[in-house]
Design a protein around this motif. Sequence first.
Motif, PDB file in Angstrom:
ATOM      1  N   TYR A  53       0.846  -1.184   0.000  1.00 34.50           N
ATOM      2  CA  TYR A  53       0.000   0.000   0.000  1.00 34.50           C
ATOM      3  C   TYR A  53       0.886   1.240   0.000  1.00 34.50           C
ATOM      4  N   LYS A  54       0.342   2.292  -0.542  1.00 35.67           N
ATOM      5  CA  LYS A  54       1.105   3.537  -0.612  1.00 35.67           C
ATOM      6  C   LYS A  54       0.378   4.577   0.237  1.00 35.67           C
ATOM      7  N   THR A  55       1.073   5.139   1.179  1.00 32.27           N
ATOM      8  CA  THR A  55       0.458   6.109   2.071  1.00 32.27           C
ATOM      9  C   THR A  55       1.538   6.983   2.673  1.00 32.27           C
ATOM     10  N   ARG A  56       1.125   8.144   3.160  1.00 29.68           N
ATOM     11  CA  ARG A  56       2.066   8.991   3.891  1.00 29.68           C
ATOM     12  C   ARG A  56       2.149   8.486   5.320  1.00 29.68           C
ATOM     13  N   ARG A  57       3.340   8.210   5.748  1.00 24.26           N
ATOM     14  CA  ARG A  57       3.546   7.607   7.061  1.00 24.26           C
ATOM     15  C   ARG A  57       4.444   8.506   7.892  1.00 24.26           C
ATOM     16  N   THR A  58       3.989   8.861   9.076  1.00 27.95           N
ATOM     17  CA  THR A  58       4.775   9.690   9.986  1.00 27.95           C
ATOM     18  C   THR A  58       5.051   8.909  11.255  1.00 27.95           C
ATOM     19  N   MET A  59       6.309   8.844  11.626  1.00 23.28           N
ATOM     20  CA  MET A  59       6.694   8.166  12.855  1.00 23.28           C
ATOM     21  C   MET A  59       6.708   9.171  14.008  1.00 23.28           C
ATOM     22  N   ILE A  60       6.065   8.840  15.109  1.00 20.99           N
ATOM     23  CA  ILE A  60       6.101   9.707  16.285  1.00 20.99           C
ATOM     24  C   ILE A  60       7.509   9.621  16.875  1.00 20.99           C
ATOM     25  N   PRO A  61       8.259  10.727  16.913  1.00 17.94           N
ATOM     26  CA  PRO A  61       9.681  10.664  17.310  1.00 17.94           C
ATOM     27  C   PRO A  61       9.870  10.466  18.811  1.00 17.94           C
ATOM     28  N   ASP A  62      11.043   9.974  19.170  1.00 13.98           N
ATOM     29  CA  ASP A  62      11.368   9.694  20.576  1.00 13.98           C
ATOM     30  C   ASP A  62      11.257  10.926  21.460  1.00 13.98           C
ATOM     31  N   ASN A  63      11.632  12.080  20.939  1.00 11.89           N
ATOM     32  CA  ASN A  63      11.644  13.274  21.775  1.00 11.89           C
ATOM     33  C   ASN A  63      10.243  13.801  22.086  1.00 11.89           C
ATOM     34  N   GLU A  64       9.216  13.170  21.506  1.00 12.59           N
ATOM     35  CA  GLU A  64       7.833  13.547  21.804  1.00 12.59           C
ATOM     36  C   GLU A  64       7.130  12.476  22.631  1.00 12.59           C
ATOM     37  N   VAL A  65       7.916  11.537  23.126  1.00 16.84           N
ATOM     38  CA  VAL A  65       7.364  10.431  23.914  1.00 16.84           C
ATOM     39  C   VAL A  65       7.884  10.506  25.345  1.00 16.84           C
ATOM     40  N   ASN A  66       6.965  10.596  26.299  1.00 18.27           N
ATOM     41  CA  ASN A  66       7.328  10.641  27.717  1.00 18.27           C
ATOM     42  C   ASN A  66       7.130   9.310  28.422  1.00 18.27           C
ATOM     43  N   PHE A  67       6.232   8.473  27.870  1.00 14.89           N
ATOM     44  CA  PHE A  67       5.976   7.171  28.492  1.00 14.89           C
ATOM     45  C   PHE A  67       5.550   6.191  27.409  1.00 14.89           C
ATOM     46  N   GLU A  68       6.062   4.957  27.528  1.00 14.77           N
ATOM     47  CA  GLU A  68       5.755   3.940  26.527  1.00 14.77           C
ATOM     48  C   GLU A  68       5.796   2.565  27.186  1.00 14.77           C
ATOM     49  N   ASN A  69       4.829   1.716  26.842  1.00 15.59           N
ATOM     50  CA  ASN A  69       4.880   0.318  27.288  1.00 15.59           C
ATOM     51  C   ASN A  69       4.792  -0.594  26.066  1.00 15.59           C
ATOM     52  N   ALA A  70       4.526  -1.870  26.287  1.00 10.36           N
ATOM     53  CA  ALA A  70       4.538  -2.836  25.183  1.00 10.36           C
ATOM     54  C   ALA A  70       3.528  -2.505  24.092  1.00 10.36           C
ATOM     55  N   TRP A  71       2.417  -1.863  24.461  1.00  6.35           N
ATOM     56  CA  TRP A  71       1.367  -1.577  23.484  1.00  6.35           C
ATOM     57  C   TRP A  71       1.570  -0.258  22.761  1.00  6.35           C
ATOM     58  N   GLY A  72       2.358   0.627  23.331  1.00  3.10           N
ATOM     59  CA  GLY A  72       2.573   1.897  22.658  1.00  3.10           C
ATOM     60  C   GLY A  72       2.749   3.037  23.640  1.00  3.10           C
ATOM     61  N   ILE A  73       2.728   4.241  23.103  1.00  8.30           N
ATOM     62  CA  ILE A  73       2.918   5.426  23.937  1.00  8.30           C
ATOM     63  C   ILE A  73       1.636   5.727  24.703  1.00  8.30           C
ATOM     64  N   CYS A  74       1.767   6.480  25.781  1.00 11.91           N
ATOM     65  CA  CYS A  74       0.602   6.798  26.606  1.00 11.91           C
ATOM     66  C   CYS A  74      -0.341   7.733  25.845  1.00 11.91           C
ATOM     67  N   ASP A  75      -1.583   7.784  26.294  1.00 14.57           N
ATOM     68  CA  ASP A  75      -2.601   8.554  25.581  1.00 14.57           C
ATOM     69  C   ASP A  75      -2.254  10.037  25.494  1.00 14.57           C
ATOM     70  N   GLN A  76      -1.638  10.598  26.525  1.00 13.79           N
ATOM     71  CA  GLN A  76      -1.261  12.010  26.464  1.00 13.79           C
ATOM     72  C   GLN A  76      -0.275  12.277  25.331  1.00 13.79           C
ATOM     73  N   ASP A  77       0.700  11.391  25.165  1.00 11.47           N
ATOM     74  CA  ASP A  77       1.673  11.564  24.087  1.00 11.47           C
ATOM     75  C   ASP A  77       1.002  11.412  22.724  1.00 11.47           C
ATOM     76  N   LEU A  78       0.064  10.471  22.625  1.00  6.22           N
ATOM     77  CA  LEU A  78      -0.662  10.286  21.370  1.00  6.22           C
ATOM     78  C   LEU A  78      -1.480  11.535  21.047  1.00  6.22           C
ATOM     79  N   PHE A  79      -2.169  12.075  22.051  1.00  3.84           N
ATOM     80  CA  PHE A  79      -2.954  13.287  21.829  1.00  3.84           C
ATOM     81  C   PHE A  79      -2.051  14.462  21.455  1.00  3.84           C
ATOM     82  N   GLY A  80      -0.828  14.458  21.962  1.00  2.00           N
ATOM     83  CA  GLY A  80       0.132  15.492  21.574  1.00  2.00           C
ATOM     84  C   GLY A  80       0.413  15.449  20.082  1.00  2.00           C
ATOM     85  N   ALA A  81       0.536  14.235  19.542  1.00  2.00           N
ATOM     86  CA  ALA A  81       0.762  14.081  18.099  1.00  2.00           C
ATOM     87  C   ALA A  81      -0.456  14.557  17.306  1.00  2.00           C
TER      88      ALA A  81
END
Length: 652
Positions: A407-435
Amino acid sequence: MTFNPLKSRYAVLYAFAVFFITASISLRIAFIYVSLKDTELTLKSALSIFTKGLIFDFGVVLYFGLLYAIYLLLLPQKLNRSSFNKVVSYIIVFLMILISVFSFFAEFTFWGEFESRFNFIAVDYLIYTHEVVNNINESYPLPYLISGVVAITIAVMVLLIRTNNFSDSFKSNTRFKWRLIHSLIMGLLIAVYALYINNSWAEKSENRYQNELSKAGIYSFFSAFKNNELNYEQFYSLLSNEQAFAITRSLLKESGSRYTGNLQSIRKNIKPLGGEQQLPNVIMVVLESFSADFMGKFGNERKITPVLDSLADHSLFFTNMYATGTRTVRGMEALTLAVPPTPGNSIVRREKNKQLSTIGSIFRTKGYQTTFFYGGDGYFDNMNQYFGSNGFDIVDRGRKLAIGDDYKTRRTMIPDNEVNFENAWGICDQDLFGAVLKDADAKFTAKQSFYNFVMTTSNHRPFTYPERKIDIPSGSGRDGAVKYTDFAIGQFLKQAKSKPWFSNTIFIFIADHCASSAGKNEIDVAKYHIPALVYNIPNSRPTRIDKICSQIDLYPTLFSLLNWSYINNNYGKNVLDSTYVPRTMIATYQKLGFMKNDSLVILSPRRKVESAFYNRSTNEQRKEKVSQQLINEAIAYYQTAYYLYSKGGLKE
């Protein structure tokens, strides 16, 4: 020296192939005997059954023997007679035979219940291991069955030993050249099977039994696992397609709608009765595993959702909305396609899921840019492939596109410097909402309208989140995760209100499915009840909707409030329409439920139909007969949904 395969290092592998194919042919003959009356056997059909069956059986042998063949290729000749090789060979071959014998036993019991080779029901059994093991233990003498499987395996091993297959293998001096040629041929044949021998090749006859007899159980199992679906037409109660579509079209007809497709289509043109079209941005936040009963509005006294409880008083608040399924991908399916859940897994995880007529495609016709946000790796559960193949850009925390992603799509990776907390499933909801906020700012600056599908992860085991955000320690349980998610929503809205785009942006908060429901094989209506709030709708007062409805009804209702004209191919209805009759669709992987008011119809494999009266105050489902009309409505919804998906009728 002439190469003799039967006396070579591969002697045991060939002996196993003879055993497996002989046993599989015997099983096929037994199935024919059991179902002879329904098979309508002729000489031509018998030849087709056994020819195709032999090809599928040989494919299973190839896949089964691959690991052992690689081992034999790489094993140095000096170790061929060693104790190490003997132990490894005995163990590998024993396991190959054990799995084969177990699968034959399992197939026999499966045929007795469903008169079918393994399909997604068998895959389903792996998903619901606890329930299935208990059921098998209660239905069959499990200790005797296990003992029988082991005894037969030992007997076959003894036979292979006494016929000198192992000794021929250990004594052989097969040169590396011959081993390499053997492995390359085997690999080439496996590639041919993987690319060209599809399980659907067996489904050419109009007689279902002939099709099933042509298959091999293990081959069918992995095909079902790959395709993630169960053939509705083969296993569930049916109407004629003409009758099913006539009923469905009648049920979906509402004010301002006009069908534009043929009689076996639900494509329709929706036109508002009046008013000016509004084009606000829309951010939909899908809350992971968020049951309605977490909220104080639904009676929870633990005060873990103060933000959502307060928000409900200022929103379009659905108090009786039900999820269609028990997993995230099923919720995604409902909220992007607005279709009933077809048997098997969600369309998100299936083949033929590209360029569909999605809710996102409706937004794009209005000039919106559509984006999928996920705090983890969107490769999981096929999410990136699904959204990327249906016009969404992707913002996630996962890996880069891999070779083979088609598939062809624009893909943006959430960078490390915008992540304050992360577990096995992903970054915390606050960090996601920041993105999400960052993306909305950029689109507002570019004067681009946006529709965002945001999938949270914090309310998921292990229930960990940033410390000192709420008064419940991280990792202490579900209540803490729920309260943190609620807190993060509050912070998200607080920041959004300071943005210039806030006044023209709608916020939707809705669950994908309930908590503690993914392992259930029975339909428990209360385990589908989810919260749904639509906040900040322009020129709209807070409204409470108490009518029973489904996830699939969310956007048709919202679009009516925005006075949108659009063409759609979905099953959702405007709950605010005067013609709306309360109904919802809820399902497991196998069981398909249709509830109209308080009457529940459940469709199951083997064309089984059950019905009950649902008491919402006590959550009791009392068996009760319902009208044939209601049963036909249930069948029509699910039958036509499967038909449209399988025939490409859900495409844009």
